[in-house]
Design a protein around this motif. Sequence first.
Motif, short mmCIF file in Angstrom:
data_model
loop_
_atom_site.label_atom_id
_atom_site.label_comp_id
_atom_site.label_asym_id
_atom_site.label_seq_id
_atom_site.Cartn_x
_atom_site.Cartn_y
_atom_site.Cartn_z
N ASP A 284 0.83 -1.21 0.00
CA ASP A 284 0.00 0.00 0.00
C ASP A 284 0.86 1.26 0.00
O ASP A 284 0.62 2.21 -0.75
N ASP A 285 1.87 1.27 0.87
CA ASP A 285 2.74 2.44 0.97
C ASP A 285 3.49 2.68 -0.33
O ASP A 285 3.63 3.83 -0.78
N THR A 286 3.96 1.59 -0.95
CA THR A 286 4.68 1.72 -2.21
C THR A 286 3.78 2.29 -3.29
O THR A 286 4.18 3.19 -4.04
N CYS A 287 2.56 1.77 -3.37
CA CYS A 287 1.60 2.27 -4.36
C CYS A 287 1.31 3.74 -4.16
O CYS A 287 1.32 4.53 -5.11
N THR A 288 1.06 4.13 -2.91
CA THR A 288 0.69 5.51 -2.62
C THR A 288 1.82 6.47 -2.95
O THR A 288 1.63 7.48 -3.65
N ARG A 289 3.02 6.16 -2.46
CA ARG A 289 4.15 7.06 -2.69
C ARG A 289 4.50 7.16 -4.18
O ARG A 289 4.72 8.25 -4.70
N ALA A 290 4.53 6.02 -4.86
CA ALA A 290 4.89 6.03 -6.28
C ALA A 290 3.84 6.75 -7.11
O ALA A 290 4.16 7.41 -8.10
N THR A 291 2.57 6.64 -6.71
CA THR A 291 1.50 7.34 -7.41
C THR A 291 1.66 8.84 -7.25
O THR A 291 1.52 9.62 -8.20
N ILE A 292 1.96 9.28 -6.01
CA ILE A 292 2.18 10.71 -5.74
C ILE A 292 3.35 11.22 -6.58
O ILE A 292 3.34 12.35 -7.08
N GLU A 293 4.37 10.36 -6.76
CA GLU A 293 5.54 10.75 -7.54
C GLU A 293 5.28 10.70 -9.04
O GLU A 293 6.15 11.08 -9.83
N GLY A 294 4.10 10.22 -9.43
CA GLY A 294 3.74 10.19 -10.85
C GLY A 294 4.38 9.07 -11.64
O GLY A 294 4.53 9.17 -12.87
N ARG A 295 4.74 7.99 -11.00
CA ARG A 295 5.39 6.88 -11.69
C ARG A 295 4.36 6.00 -12.40
O ARG A 295 3.21 5.91 -11.98
N GLY A 296 4.79 5.33 -13.46
CA GLY A 296 3.92 4.45 -14.22
C GLY A 296 3.78 3.09 -13.57
O GLY A 296 4.53 2.74 -12.64
N ALA A 297 2.82 2.29 -14.08
CA ALA A 297 2.52 0.99 -13.48
C ALA A 297 3.74 0.06 -13.48
O ALA A 297 4.00 -0.63 -12.50
N ALA A 298 4.48 0.04 -14.59
CA ALA A 298 5.64 -0.87 -14.68
C ALA A 298 6.70 -0.49 -13.65
O ALA A 298 7.30 -1.36 -13.00
N GLU A 299 6.92 0.82 -13.49
CA GLU A 299 7.93 1.27 -12.53
C GLU A 299 7.48 1.00 -11.10
O GLU A 299 8.28 0.63 -10.23
N ILE A 300 6.17 1.17 -10.85
CA ILE A 300 5.64 0.88 -9.52
C ILE A 300 5.80 -0.60 -9.21
O ILE A 300 6.17 -0.99 -8.10
N ALA A 301 5.50 -1.45 -10.20
CA ALA A 301 5.65 -2.90 -10.00
C ALA A 301 7.09 -3.26 -9.67
O ALA A 301 7.35 -4.08 -8.78
N GLU A 302 8.04 -2.63 -10.36
CA GLU A 302 9.45 -2.91 -10.11
C GLU A 302 9.84 -2.45 -8.70
O GLU A 302 10.55 -3.16 -7.99
N GLN A 303 9.36 -1.28 -8.29
CA GLN A 303 9.65 -0.80 -6.94
C GLN A 303 9.06 -1.74 -5.89
O GLN A 303 9.70 -2.03 -4.87
N MET A 304 7.84 -2.20 -6.14
CA MET A 304 7.20 -3.08 -5.17
C MET A 304 7.97 -4.39 -5.05
O MET A 304 8.21 -4.88 -3.95
N ASN A 305 8.35 -4.97 -6.19
CA ASN A 305 9.12 -6.21 -6.14
C ASN A 305 10.40 -6.02 -5.36
O ASN A 305 10.80 -6.87 -4.55
N SER A 306 11.08 -4.90 -5.59
CA SER A 306 12.35 -4.63 -4.91
C SER A 306 12.15 -4.53 -3.40
O SER A 306 12.91 -5.11 -2.61
N ARG A 307 11.10 -3.82 -2.99
CA ARG A 307 10.84 -3.67 -1.55
C ARG A 307 10.42 -4.99 -0.92
O ARG A 307 10.82 -5.32 0.20
#
Length: 212
Positions: free
Chosen positions: A173-196
Amino acid sequence: MSDVTTHAGSRRREQTRARLLAAAHEVFAEVGMDAASVEMICERAGFTRGAFYSNFASKNELFLALITQLAEAKLDEVAVRVRGLPADAVSDTRSLVRQVVGASLGERMEPQLISEIRTQALRDAMLAEAYLAWQGAMRSRVEGIIAHVVDAYGLRLRLPIDEAAQLLVDVSDDTCTRATIEGRGAAEIAEQMNSRLERLVGVLVENPPAGG
């Protein structure tokens, strides 16, 4: 009323709901949740407002049903992937997360939608209750997936499974929220989530597979 007639009516209702959900998904992607009106959704689906309100009490209920549908589909996909892994497929914790989670958001799992509904829930007590119930159901699904992985690979966790599942959900949830605020795309958000999630699983697992 015959069973055939009842079945036909139920099927039509399911089809109506499915079309409304698909229309809401399209309209949301175009204008966002706040600007997406019941009228726009009905027009896109080809139904009247009466058809809408015979299936959903409000726009909020519709969007909550939509994220439930999307999340359930993604968790179904993850569960199938977990059960399809051979016993020797995992060589380390990172590989485990990558193979189990994959592109965790997928093309139809918009973090913006979840973030907007969470924001609405902060202002609407009824939606808040429904949102918390939805999160509880998702956490239960995640618990089942974790339990299967733990049993299949003989892992030990540093937290009880229910607490580990809640932590994974919170981090997602936190990853989705922060990345959305930062304006990142779905693929980049997925990569960030996997990394975390990789790093978090590495902390949660007491006895990672050899090489982890």
